[in-house]
Scaffold this motif. Structure first.
Motif, PDB file in Angstrom:
ATOM      1  N   UNK A 104      30.439 155.773  88.228  1.00 57.18           N
ATOM      2  CA  UNK A 104      29.828 155.847  89.434  1.00 57.18           C
ATOM      3  C   UNK A 104      29.123 156.845  90.153  1.00 57.18           C
ATOM      4  N   UNK A 105      29.125 157.865  88.953  1.00 60.78           N
ATOM      5  CA  UNK A 105      28.253 159.299  89.288  1.00 60.78           C
ATOM      6  C   UNK A 105      27.228 159.367  88.394  1.00 60.78           C
ATOM      7  N   UNK A 106      26.108 160.137  89.039  1.00 59.09           N
ATOM      8  CA  UNK A 106      25.083 160.348  88.061  1.00 59.09           C
ATOM      9  C   UNK A 106      24.305 161.651  88.709  1.00 59.09           C
ATOM     10  N   UNK A 107      23.930 162.384  87.700  1.00 63.45           N
ATOM     11  CA  UNK A 107      23.183 163.680  88.159  1.00 63.45           C
ATOM     12  C   UNK A 107      21.500 163.511  87.758  1.00 63.45           C
ATOM     13  N   UNK A 108      21.027 162.312  87.521  1.00 58.97           N
ATOM     14  CA  UNK A 108      19.783 162.212  87.338  1.00 58.97           C
ATOM     15  C   UNK A 108      19.052 162.683  88.337  1.00 58.97           C
ATOM     16  N   UNK A 109      17.546 163.044  87.981  1.00 57.34           N
ATOM     17  CA  UNK A 109      16.685 163.660  88.996  1.00 57.34           C
ATOM     18  C   UNK A 109      16.016 162.595  89.862  1.00 57.34           C
ATOM     19  N   UNK A 110      15.738 162.851  91.274  1.00 59.22           N
ATOM     20  CA  UNK A 110      15.126 161.885  92.218  1.00 59.22           C
ATOM     21  C   UNK A 110      13.623 162.195  91.822  1.00 59.22           C
ATOM     22  N   UNK A 111      12.852 161.071  92.118  1.00 59.49           N
ATOM     23  CA  UNK A 111      11.465 161.133  92.054  1.00 59.49           C
ATOM     24  C   UNK A 111      10.937 161.755  93.464  1.00 59.49           C
ATOM     25  N   UNK A 112      10.333 162.843  93.191  1.00 57.47           N
ATOM     26  CA  UNK A 112       9.961 163.551  94.421  1.00 57.47           C
ATOM     27  C   UNK A 112       8.692 162.860  95.280  1.00 57.47           C
ATOM     28  N   UNK A 113       7.795 162.430  94.247  1.00 59.21           N
ATOM     29  CA  UNK A 113       6.695 161.846  94.470  1.00 59.21           C
ATOM     30  C   UNK A 113       6.780 160.439  95.298  1.00 59.21           C
ATOM     31  N   UNK A 114       7.688 160.353  96.330  1.00 57.37           N
ATOM     32  CA  UNK A 114       8.022 159.257  97.026  1.00 57.37           C
ATOM     33  C   UNK A 114       7.846 159.238  98.592  1.00 57.37           C
ATOM     34  N   UNK A 115       7.622 158.359  99.208  1.00 54.73           N
ATOM     35  CA  UNK A 115       7.460 158.416 100.622  1.00 54.73           C
ATOM     36  C   UNK A 115       8.592 158.683 101.015  1.00 54.73           C
ATOM     37  N   UNK A 116       9.849 158.174 100.796  1.00 53.65           N
ATOM     38  CA  UNK A 116      11.201 158.369 101.067  1.00 53.65           C
ATOM     39  C   UNK A 116      11.472 159.762 100.873  1.00 53.65           C
ATOM     40  N   UNK A 117      10.974 160.602 100.327  1.00 53.38           N
ATOM     41  CA  UNK A 117      11.118 161.784 100.290  1.00 53.38           C
ATOM     42  C   UNK A 117      10.221 162.873 100.898  1.00 53.38           C
ATOM     43  N   UNK A 118       9.092 162.096 101.559  1.00 54.00           N
ATOM     44  CA  UNK A 118       8.386 162.847 102.620  1.00 54.00           C
ATOM     45  C   UNK A 118       7.129 163.414 101.914  1.00 54.00           C
ATOM     46  N   UNK A 119       6.784 162.808 100.629  1.00 50.15           N
ATOM     47  CA  UNK A 119       5.567 163.289 100.056  1.00 50.15           C
ATOM     48  C   UNK A 119       4.569 162.284 100.740  1.00 50.15           C
ATOM     49  N   UNK A 120       3.083 162.757 100.465  1.00 45.50           N
ATOM     50  CA  UNK A 120       1.941 162.306 100.901  1.00 45.50           C
ATOM     51  C   UNK A 120       0.931 162.283  99.842  1.00 45.50           C
ATOM     52  N   UNK A 121       0.065 161.468 100.121  1.00 46.03           N
ATOM     53  CA  UNK A 121      -0.938 161.633  98.984  1.00 46.03           C
ATOM     54  C   UNK A 121      -2.437 161.386  99.597  1.00 46.03           C
TER      55      UNK A 121
END
Length: 414
Positions: free
Chosen positions: A45-62
């Motif tokens: 139930x646990x994971x320490x993989x990285x979150x994709x930061x190039x996502x709108x749900x992380x506040x990224x803009x393009x």
């Protein structure tokens, strides 16, 4: 065709005195699957993989600068499959046209981040040319000479999957320059750094507890915003992927394959994949969401081969997982061309479990591989917190009491 299961790491980044260089060293690791099915209780139930930061749900803009010099700033959640917005939405089956000539994308992160790697998918290996990556902690024009290049030209001819090292590079702005000789489409941009999937999940849980004070403190109330009254403005809503590790989802059944690799289907990373056994004629996976959510779209990225996909939803998981007892078939799609991706839209359905089953895969003795599965529901953008949190909240530990004053909700888009 590139094996999506293979974990390909290209390069090693070195940051020194404000400059960065990239030397390439490629290693490939694969898994061998065998017949296996497991119960709910055996899932980690646990994971320490990285979150994709190039996502709108992380506040990224393009921002996209096309070969004819036009500039388009994209920050709306409703643009799909037509322009650069598709590259920062959470659906890896959406893509953006890549025209002949030079196209530049500038990704803006909400705060400077230490990056590890950059990924993208060259859909069906159609586009041909080369690309360059440059970074900055300051907003610069695309033509400025103050960008710091982190690698030389990287060819993307006749390759589908790219995973490039950026280890040690810090940036708030990332410039991607594509010099295209043959037009195509790209998808699944990824920038991975020091934010883990667990820390992202913890941050969203904390914010939402401020809006759901009567919820239990177990953490299972994560993303109980699917039942929130949505804004009437489409630009204020985001398709949020509830079938992901950062949403506390988990895989509870596969028809074959090694249990250790099941998280690869929901790990926010299109460069990893789960491999079913070669003899499995109906590769099947069941994903349990953190709680029942109102879903309207399911998508998947998989090995590029033809076949049929059936999508089911259910609220109870029967004892015979393989029979999908009590499951409701909501959509069927045939990938006759072997594009390696599929997406289905359906009337909103409340569901705790999502099941996908493939039939008629034309692979001979080759195993079937799934790279990423997503199940989407609407979430108000204003309820997503895009700012980093202290390391104290980077695990699923019990969080301290909230203050009486509701937390500040940052603005994600103008």
């Amino acid at each position: 065709m590139v094996c999506l299961l293979s974990s390909v790491t290209c390069g090693r980044g070195i940051r020194r005195s404000g400059t960065a260089t990239l030397a390439f060293l490629c290693t490939v690791a694969t898994l061998c699957a065998h017949d296996f099915a497991f119960s709910t209780g055996s899932m980690e139930t646990t994971n320490n993989g990285s979150k994709n930061l190039a996502r709108m749900n992380c506040g990224a803009k393009i921002q996209c600068i096309t070969p004819d010099g036009r500039v388009a700033t994209v920050a709306s959640a409703h643009d799909k499959n037509e322009n650069a917005a598709a590259l920062i939405l959470d659906d890896n089956t959406l893509s953006c046209p890549l025209q002949e000539g030079e196209t530049t994308f500038i990704i803006t992160l909400p705060a400077a981040a230490v990056l590890d790697r950059f990924t993208f998918v060259n859909e069906n290996a159609a586009a041909k040319g080369e690309m360059k990556i440059a970074v900055s902690n300051y907003q610069l024009p695309a033509t400025s000479g103050n960008w710091t290049e982190v690698n030389g030209s990287v060819a993307f001819t006749s390759k589908r999957l790219f995973n490039l090292s950026l280890v040690g590079v810090e940036a708030k702005y990332v410039k991607l320059s594509f010099k295209v000789a043959k037009a195509g489409r790209i998808a699944a941009l990824g920038l991975y750094g020091d934010e883990s999937l667990d820390s992202y999940a913890a941050r969203q849980t904390r914010i939402l507890r401020g809006h759901n004070r009567n919820a239990s403190a177990t953490g299972s109330e994560f993303m109980r915003v699917a039942n929130t009254t949505p804004s009437s403005r489409v630009e204020d809503r985001l398709n949020f992927n509830f079938a992901n590790l950062y949403a506390k989802a988990r895989v509870v059944y596969v028809s074959s394959g090694a249990a250790a690799g099941v998280k690869r289907m929901i790990d926010d990373d299109a460069t990893t994949a789960f491999e079913f056994a070669p003899a499995d004629q109906h590769p099947t996976v069941i994903i349990e969401l953190a709680q029942s959510e109102r879903l309207h779209r399911v998508s998947a990225v998989y090995k590029a081969e033809s076949g049929r996909l059936d999508v089911y939803v259910m609220n109870e998981l029967g004892e015979d997982h393989a029979a999908l007892a009590g499951a409701k078939l909501v959509a069927t799609v045939s990938d006759t061309e072997g594009h390696g991706k599929a997406a289905v839209e359906f009337d909103p359905q409340g569901a705790r479990y999502v099941a996908l089953r493939w039939s008629e895969p034309a692979r001979g003795r080759e195993p079937f591989e799934i790279s990423e599965i997503s199940a989407f529901g609407d979430v108000p953008l204003g309820l997503l917190d895009v700012l980093p949190i202290p390391n104290a909240f980077a695990s699923n530990q019990v969080l301290p009491p909230l203050p009486e004053t509701p937390p500040f909700i940052p603005v994600v888009s103008p």
